[in-house]
Design a protein around this motif. Structure first.
Motif, PDB file in Angstrom:
ATOM      1  N   LEU A  33      38.247  39.662  40.696  1.00 60.03           N
ATOM      2  CA  LEU A  33      39.191  40.044  39.650  1.00 60.03           C
ATOM      3  C   LEU A  33      39.519  38.867  38.737  1.00 60.03           C
ATOM      4  O   LEU A  33      39.760  39.041  37.538  1.00 60.03           O
ATOM      5  N   ILE A  34      39.518  37.656  39.293  1.00 58.58           N
ATOM      6  CA  ILE A  34      39.770  36.470  38.470  1.00 58.58           C
ATOM      7  C   ILE A  34      38.708  36.329  37.387  1.00 58.58           C
ATOM      8  O   ILE A  34      38.997  35.898  36.264  1.00 58.58           O
ATOM      9  N   THR A  35      37.469  36.727  37.682  1.00 60.17           N
ATOM     10  CA  THR A  35      36.409  36.634  36.660  1.00 60.17           C
ATOM     11  C   THR A  35      36.661  37.593  35.511  1.00 60.17           C
ATOM     12  O   THR A  35      36.052  37.456  34.444  1.00 60.17           O
ATOM     13  N   HIS A  36      37.535  38.578  35.716  1.00 63.07           N
ATOM     14  CA  HIS A  36      37.929  39.495  34.647  1.00 63.07           C
ATOM     15  C   HIS A  36      39.309  39.159  34.090  1.00 63.07           C
ATOM     16  O   HIS A  36      39.929  39.976  33.417  1.00 63.07           O
ATOM     17  N   ARG A  37      39.780  37.958  34.402  1.00 66.99           N
ATOM     18  CA  ARG A  37      41.058  37.490  33.891  1.00 66.99           C
ATOM     19  C   ARG A  37      42.239  38.255  34.493  1.00 66.99           C
ATOM     20  O   ARG A  37      43.251  38.489  33.818  1.00 66.99           O
ATOM     21  N   PHE A  38      42.126  38.662  35.767  1.00 69.90           N
ATOM     22  CA  PHE A  38      43.265  39.131  36.544  1.00 69.90           C
ATOM     23  C   PHE A  38      43.500  38.094  37.631  1.00 69.90           C
ATOM     24  O   PHE A  38      42.580  37.779  38.396  1.00 69.90           O
ATOM     25  N   PHE A  39      44.724  37.573  37.724  1.00 69.71           N
ATOM     26  CA  PHE A  39      45.075  36.490  38.640  1.00 69.71           C
ATOM     27  C   PHE A  39      44.407  35.179  38.203  1.00 69.71           C
ATOM     28  O   PHE A  39      43.612  35.149  37.254  1.00 69.71           O
ATOM     29  N   GLN A  40      44.751  34.108  38.900  1.00 71.82           N
ATOM     30  CA  GLN A  40      44.122  32.813  38.668  1.00 71.82           C
ATOM     31  C   GLN A  40      44.200  31.983  39.944  1.00 71.82           C
ATOM     32  O   GLN A  40      45.032  32.231  40.818  1.00 71.82           O
ATOM     33  N   GLU A  41      43.299  31.008  40.038  1.00 71.49           N
ATOM     34  CA  GLU A  41      43.231  30.121  41.191  1.00 71.49           C
ATOM     35  C   GLU A  41      43.199  28.687  40.663  1.00 71.49           C
ATOM     36  O   GLU A  41      42.154  28.051  40.573  1.00 71.49           O
ATOM     37  N   ARG A  42      44.389  28.179  40.321  1.00 76.84           N
ATOM     38  CA  ARG A  42      44.466  26.837  39.740  1.00 76.84           C
ATOM     39  C   ARG A  42      44.285  25.753  40.798  1.00 76.84           C
ATOM     40  O   ARG A  42      43.914  24.628  40.480  1.00 76.84           O
ATOM     41  N   ARG A  43      44.568  26.107  42.051  1.00 78.45           N
ATOM     42  CA  ARG A  43      44.363  25.203  43.172  1.00 78.45           C
ATOM     43  C   ARG A  43      43.558  25.957  44.220  1.00 78.45           C
ATOM     44  O   ARG A  43      43.895  27.087  44.557  1.00 78.45           O
ATOM     45  N   GLY A  74      42.063  28.016  46.944  1.00 78.58           N
ATOM     46  CA  GLY A  74      42.641  28.748  48.057  1.00 78.58           C
ATOM     47  C   GLY A  74      44.048  29.225  47.818  1.00 78.58           C
ATOM     48  O   GLY A  74      44.696  29.744  48.743  1.00 78.58           O
ATOM     49  N   HIS A  75      44.546  29.108  46.584  1.00 80.98           N
ATOM     50  CA  HIS A  75      45.908  29.526  46.255  1.00 80.98           C
ATOM     51  C   HIS A  75      45.875  30.373  44.977  1.00 80.98           C
ATOM     52  O   HIS A  75      45.334  29.930  43.956  1.00 80.98           O
ATOM     53  N   PHE A  76      46.447  31.550  45.057  1.00 82.75           N
ATOM     54  CA  PHE A  76      46.380  32.500  43.949  1.00 82.75           C
ATOM     55  C   PHE A  76      47.744  32.634  43.268  1.00 82.75           C
ATOM     56  O   PHE A  76      48.792  32.568  43.919  1.00 82.75           O
TER      57      PHE A  76
END
Length: 421
Positions: free
Chosen positions: A130-140, A142-144
């Protein structure tokens, strides 16, 4: 640039995109509106007709450019993956990822998995897709955390209900479309449609059979109204100031539209009619002190003669598209006793999509209406209709029906119908 320009070049499309992007930027600046970003605190784009027109034109250009850059083979490769991406979104909804990930800050994949009741491996795989579709993010690692798109579902229960209901009931039914049409290729109604093929019951009975989903459906309809902002057309395209007294909202569900209109037009009272006790109960819970004395709820079927006489207007909003032609004729015929028992000039307002003739409106606008038409085919074995189709069914119900005004611009159309005396 024409929607039908078959020989348009990649460069011309790119130049059109730049030009339209500048128009949108100028619009935002002239209206003192911020541009959207992926930050959770980002403001949403304005939901206004003039902005939506710019938005739609840019989307069409972007889509055409992507099509030409990719070519057919790459397009189909990505298109065929949509079903698997839908699986990830369904899992995120069913396991409450949107609400378990905090509004502020972040959560580890292990903690999210534990709270969701799912293993860490699949939790991470779903969120990362989902992050690849710009839903959620993982800036660190293992942490969403949320971005603006996932945050929107975290914050708004009604919009989240709309998305969840669509995945849970409707998209599953859509997968049965060919099966249903092959079984009954010449019949289309609530028992000859993909929804029935999937769930074994017409949609109108589904929520009484599954009351645990009825509340979500009511919220979903409110969420849909937020997404399309179609109450604006109903508010602006009829002269509500010219009438006084009681407006009957036929098939009004939980009364979301009546509540909006009641707050906008304090000189009017609204009677919300629906056959579903669950919907009416949901509406009672939505009442606030500012409208409590002007919005009431009554159980009634729009297939039976209208019980309320003496109204200043009757409203049927987004009901006709749920039913086959012969049912809509019955619906229109059932309003006649109410109109006959009301002052001359009392209108029947039909608030629904009015389909255009093919190719007569911009492609993005026509597609949205034809998408809605497919929703009706899948869910109800019904359809959206043109003005001519509405007129035919009205005359079949009662020859005295006349369409006096047609407003067919915007998310929904509005037909102002009168019974000739």
């Amino acid at each position: 640039m024409s929607d039908t320009a078959e020989n348009v070049s990649i460069l011309a499309l790119a130049e059109g995109i730049l030009s339209k992007t500048k128009e949108i930027t100028a619009y935002l600046q002239s209206n003192n509106l911020p541009a959207s970003t992926f930050s959770p605190s980002s403001a949403s784009p304005p939901n206004k007709a003039d902005y939506r027109e710019l938005q739609g034109s840019l989307r069409t250009l972007l889509e055409d450019l992507q099509r030409l850059v990719d070519g057919p083979a790459l397009f189909y490769r990505h298109f065929l993956m949509r079903g698997y991406e839908i699986a990830a979104f369904q899992i995120a909804l069913d396991f409450d990822f949107f609400t378990l990930i905090p509004a502020e800050g972040e959560i580890s994949v292990e903690e999210l998995a534990k709270k969701a009741g799912l293993d860490t491996d699949r939790t991470g795989r779903v969120v990362r897709l989902l992050i690849t579709h710009r839903f959620f993010q993982e800036r660190r690692k293992g942490h969403f955390s949320h971005n603006s798109f996932s945050y929107a579902l975290q914050q708004d229960d009604e919009v989240r209900s709309m998305v969840h209901y669509s995945f849970d009931e409707m998209i599953k039914a859509a997968a049965e479309s060919s099966v249903a049409l092959k079984a009954t290729p010449n019949e289309s109604d609530s028992v000859h449609c993909p929804f029935y093929a999937r769930h074994g019951v017409p949609i109108f009975r589904y929520y009484s059979k599954h009351p645990e989903h009825a509340g979500r459906f009511a919220k979903a309809m409110a969420g849909w109204r937020k997404m399309e902002n179609s109450v604006t057309e109903l508010r602006d395209n009829f002269n509500w100031g010219s009438i006084k007294g009681n407006v009957v909202d036929i098939g009004g569900g939980s009364g979301h539209v009546a509540l909006i209109l009641a707050r906008t037009f304090p000189h009017l009272n609204f009677i919300v009619q629906d056959e579903s006790e669950d919907m009416l109960a949901q509406g009672q819970r939505l009442l606030t002190d500012d409208v409590r004395n002007r919005v009431s709820f009554s159980r009634a079927s729009f297939f039976e003669p209208q019980p309320y006489k003496g109204a200043s207007a009757y409203l049927i909003r987004q009901c006709t598209h749920n039913w086959a032609d012969h049912d809509v004729v019955t619906m229109f015929r059932s309003v006649v006793p109410g109109l006959e028992g009301s002052p001359e000039g009392t209108p029947l307002l039909i608030n629904d999509i009015v389909l255009p003739e093919p190719g007569t409106v911009p492609r993005y606008w026509e597609r949205e209406m034809r998408q809605a038409d497919m929703v009706m085919l899948v869910s109800f074995g019904a359809k959206q209709r043109t003005k001519q189709e509405f007129e035919k069914l009205l005359k079949e119900a009662d020859e005295r029906y006349e369409i006096r005004k047609v407003h067919d611009k915007g998310a929904l159309g509005l037909l102002e119908v009168h019974l000739r005396r």
